[in-house]
Design an enzyme around this catalytic site. Sequence first.
Site, PDB file in Angstrom:
ATOM      1  N   ALA A 121       0.865  -1.186   0.000  1.00  9.66           N
ATOM      2  CA  ALA A 121       0.000   0.000   0.000  1.00  9.66           C
ATOM      3  C   ALA A 121       0.896   1.229   0.000  1.00  9.66           C
ATOM      4  O   ALA A 121       1.813   1.348   0.811  1.00  9.66           O
ATOM      5  CB  ALA A 121      -0.906   0.001   1.224  1.00  9.66           C
ATOM      6  N   LEU A 123       1.025   5.686  -1.559  1.00 10.77           N
ATOM      7  CA  LEU A 123       0.316   6.764  -2.247  1.00 10.77           C
ATOM      8  C   LEU A 123       0.378   6.557  -3.749  1.00 10.77           C
ATOM      9  O   LEU A 123      -0.622   6.695  -4.457  1.00 10.77           O
ATOM     10  CB  LEU A 123       0.936   8.113  -1.853  1.00 10.77           C
ATOM     11  CG  LEU A 123       0.406   9.358  -2.556  1.00 10.77           C
ATOM     12  CD1 LEU A 123      -1.069   9.589  -2.239  1.00 10.77           C
ATOM     13  CD2 LEU A 123       1.230  10.590  -2.165  1.00 10.77           C
ATOM     14  N   TYR A 124       1.568   6.190  -4.240  1.00  9.60           N
ATOM     15  CA  TYR A 124       1.740   5.971  -5.671  1.00  9.60           C
ATOM     16  C   TYR A 124       2.979   5.137  -5.919  1.00  9.60           C
ATOM     17  O   TYR A 124       3.812   4.933  -5.017  1.00  9.60           O
ATOM     18  CB  TYR A 124       1.857   7.306  -6.424  1.00  9.60           C
ATOM     19  CG  TYR A 124       3.110   8.092  -6.107  1.00  9.60           C
ATOM     20  CD1 TYR A 124       4.163   8.142  -7.008  1.00  9.60           C
ATOM     21  CD2 TYR A 124       3.239   8.796  -4.912  1.00  9.60           C
ATOM     22  CE1 TYR A 124       5.329   8.856  -6.727  1.00  9.60           C
ATOM     23  CE2 TYR A 124       4.389   9.520  -4.617  1.00  9.60           C
ATOM     24  CZ  TYR A 124       5.423   9.543  -5.527  1.00  9.60           C
ATOM     25  OH  TYR A 124       6.566  10.244  -5.239  1.00  9.60           O
ATOM     26  N   HIS A 217      -3.073   7.291   1.940  1.00  7.47           N
ATOM     27  CA  HIS A 217      -1.720   7.680   2.319  1.00  7.47           C
ATOM     28  C   HIS A 217      -0.996   6.592   3.110  1.00  7.47           C
ATOM     29  O   HIS A 217       0.131   6.787   3.575  1.00  7.47           O
ATOM     30  CB  HIS A 217      -1.784   8.977   3.147  1.00  7.47           C
ATOM     31  CG  HIS A 217      -0.512   9.745   3.199  1.00  7.47           C
ATOM     32  ND1 HIS A 217       0.164   9.990   4.380  1.00  7.47           N
ATOM     33  CD2 HIS A 217       0.226  10.334   2.217  1.00  7.47           C
ATOM     34  CE1 HIS A 217       1.243  10.704   4.131  1.00  7.47           C
ATOM     35  NE2 HIS A 217       1.320  10.922   2.828  1.00  7.47           N
ATOM     36  N   LYS A 219       1.265   3.491   4.078  1.00  8.42           N
ATOM     37  CA  LYS A 219       2.493   2.918   3.503  1.00  8.42           C
ATOM     38  C   LYS A 219       2.797   1.605   4.238  1.00  8.42           C
ATOM     39  O   LYS A 219       3.373   1.610   5.329  1.00  8.42           O
ATOM     40  CB  LYS A 219       3.677   3.878   3.668  1.00  8.42           C
ATOM     41  CG  LYS A 219       3.348   5.352   3.444  1.00  8.42           C
ATOM     42  CD  LYS A 219       2.928   5.683   2.048  1.00  8.42           C
ATOM     43  CE  LYS A 219       2.449   7.119   1.942  1.00  8.42           C
ATOM     44  NZ  LYS A 219       3.382   8.150   2.369  1.00  8.42           N
ATOM     45  N   ASP A 224       4.713 -12.341   2.778  1.00  7.41           N
ATOM     46  CA  ASP A 224       4.425 -13.523   3.600  1.00  7.41           C
ATOM     47  C   ASP A 224       4.116 -13.094   5.038  1.00  7.41           C
ATOM     48  O   ASP A 224       3.119 -12.422   5.256  1.00  7.41           O
ATOM     49  CB  ASP A 224       5.574 -14.535   3.519  1.00  7.41           C
ATOM     50  CG  ASP A 224       5.673 -15.181   2.133  1.00  7.41           C
ATOM     51  OD1 ASP A 224       4.674 -15.142   1.393  1.00  7.41           O
ATOM     52  OD2 ASP A 224       6.745 -15.702   1.802  1.00  7.41           O
TER      53      ASP A 224
END
Length: 541
Positions: A121, A123-124, A217, A219, A224
């Site tokens: 995950a 932002l970009y 936003h 991160k 695993d």
Amino acid sequence: MAAPMTWRRLVHSVYSPAIAGVFSRISDPFFRAQDRRGSAMLLLAPLLAQAEPAPRHVSRPTGSAGAQGSDGLCSHFRWMAEQVPAFRVPGAHIQILTSPDQFYQAVKARISSARRRVVMASLYLGTGQLEQELVDCMEEALQYAKENRRSPDLKVSVLLDYTRGSRGQINSRTMLLPLLQRFTSQMRVSLYHTPDLRGLLRLLVPQRFNETIGVQHIKVYLFDDSVIISGANLSDSYFTNRQDRYVLLENCREVADFFSDLVEAVGDVSLQLQPDNSVTVQDGMVHPYKGNREDFSAAARKRIMEVMSSARVRQQQQRLSREEEARNEEEEDTWVFPLVQMKPLGIRTDEQVTQRLLTDAGPDSTVFLTSGYFNLTRAYMRLVLETGASYRILTASPEVNGFFGAKGIAGAIPAAYIHIARQFYNRVRQLGQQERVHLHEYHRPQWTFHAKGLWYYLRGQDRPCLTLIGSPNFGYRSVHRDLEAQIAIVTENEALQSQLQEEQETLYRRSMEVSDSTFQQPNRYVKLWVKLVTPLIKNFF
């Protein structure tokens, strides 16, 4: 004159009458010239009118004074387990990463070795060579899984923000499309779209600025049973010369399961990227900007809170079973508390825990707090200025601000943060708190600064026993607009405490304490118009 009159109403909703009058006189000629074309900024008025509520006074809970020793440490932070899931892990399984390259190499290596899941995950995802190498690692891992019976079930899930991930012709989506087309059954790309960017606002706000309304936003980088929690995005500067913070939790399955479930839940309420570069909504889900705003938020909140509730139920069941079993051979001396902030969806656990933590910070305790964009909310500011702990606050100097040298209004952002810092510094002096609250600036040639979080030293301890690390910046956007997640780590493990201490000291070693002379330097001059737009910048950047 329609534009200037609407602009005046917008300005009066944000500024005091005196400043609003000056601003209107300055801006009227500009808007007369722009009247025929209109202004997308006018569409921000409904959002700007939602001013941050005045913070309530928070009284210190009984028995919340600083404590010493292991027993005191456990009792001091036990309240967190009453609000959020609590995972007990061996401190020896936690490693503090210290550099962008170390972060990048850790991500690449763990993608290559993953056998069951890769969940990321951000932002970009950037579009340069280093980012392409990450995509290549994912492709090799998926191909290996397809050909090898030992890991036939490898799944890759990527969660990004829709607005930032769709910017430009070559973007995060186009970087991931070849994988999605080749490994359709193994690959998922979800693009979160804030429900606040809709209607005319969505049509008229320029693409460069539409992410200011609200973004995904979080991160989290998970492989695993190991997970990296950070504030860093998947972009070349974060792999080379943009200083952030990163913590690696190795073989911590319960923590990894929680964040995998959280990213999946946010992904479920997001738009799903298709092999032809179109996006769709999952069956049964409300569309984020075409559907009803309240219905979307309610459905998203329900889905995400299911993750929190399920984790707590599992922990209660495991706690009962563990009481009947011998303790693990490896001492579980560290607690990990996931904190989630998604105020557009009505989720505020990070804000609540952070406020309680700052409230409990008593005399003789020390808090080292850092943010790449120093813009504390009114509630956090009040707690820093009114509670008894000593504070050392680290923020970016203008030259290491990520917007330094940017074009257009974005280029004014470093100057706006100079103005914010000076206002805070002056407030500290007015209250006579300069012996307790200190402001530092990070300096490093050719680098930018994006680190955020805090280190908490209880009285009588020379090493931190708690840290907050993740995506939140302690500012207005983090609390009110964006989706954020971080973890609180509470540890009795001396080696981990030493890692945290070294991380904190290394960052502060590159800083200089702010003084009166700091703001007398020529490069600290802030133009009047920048001061006037600073409230806008505080809300949107």
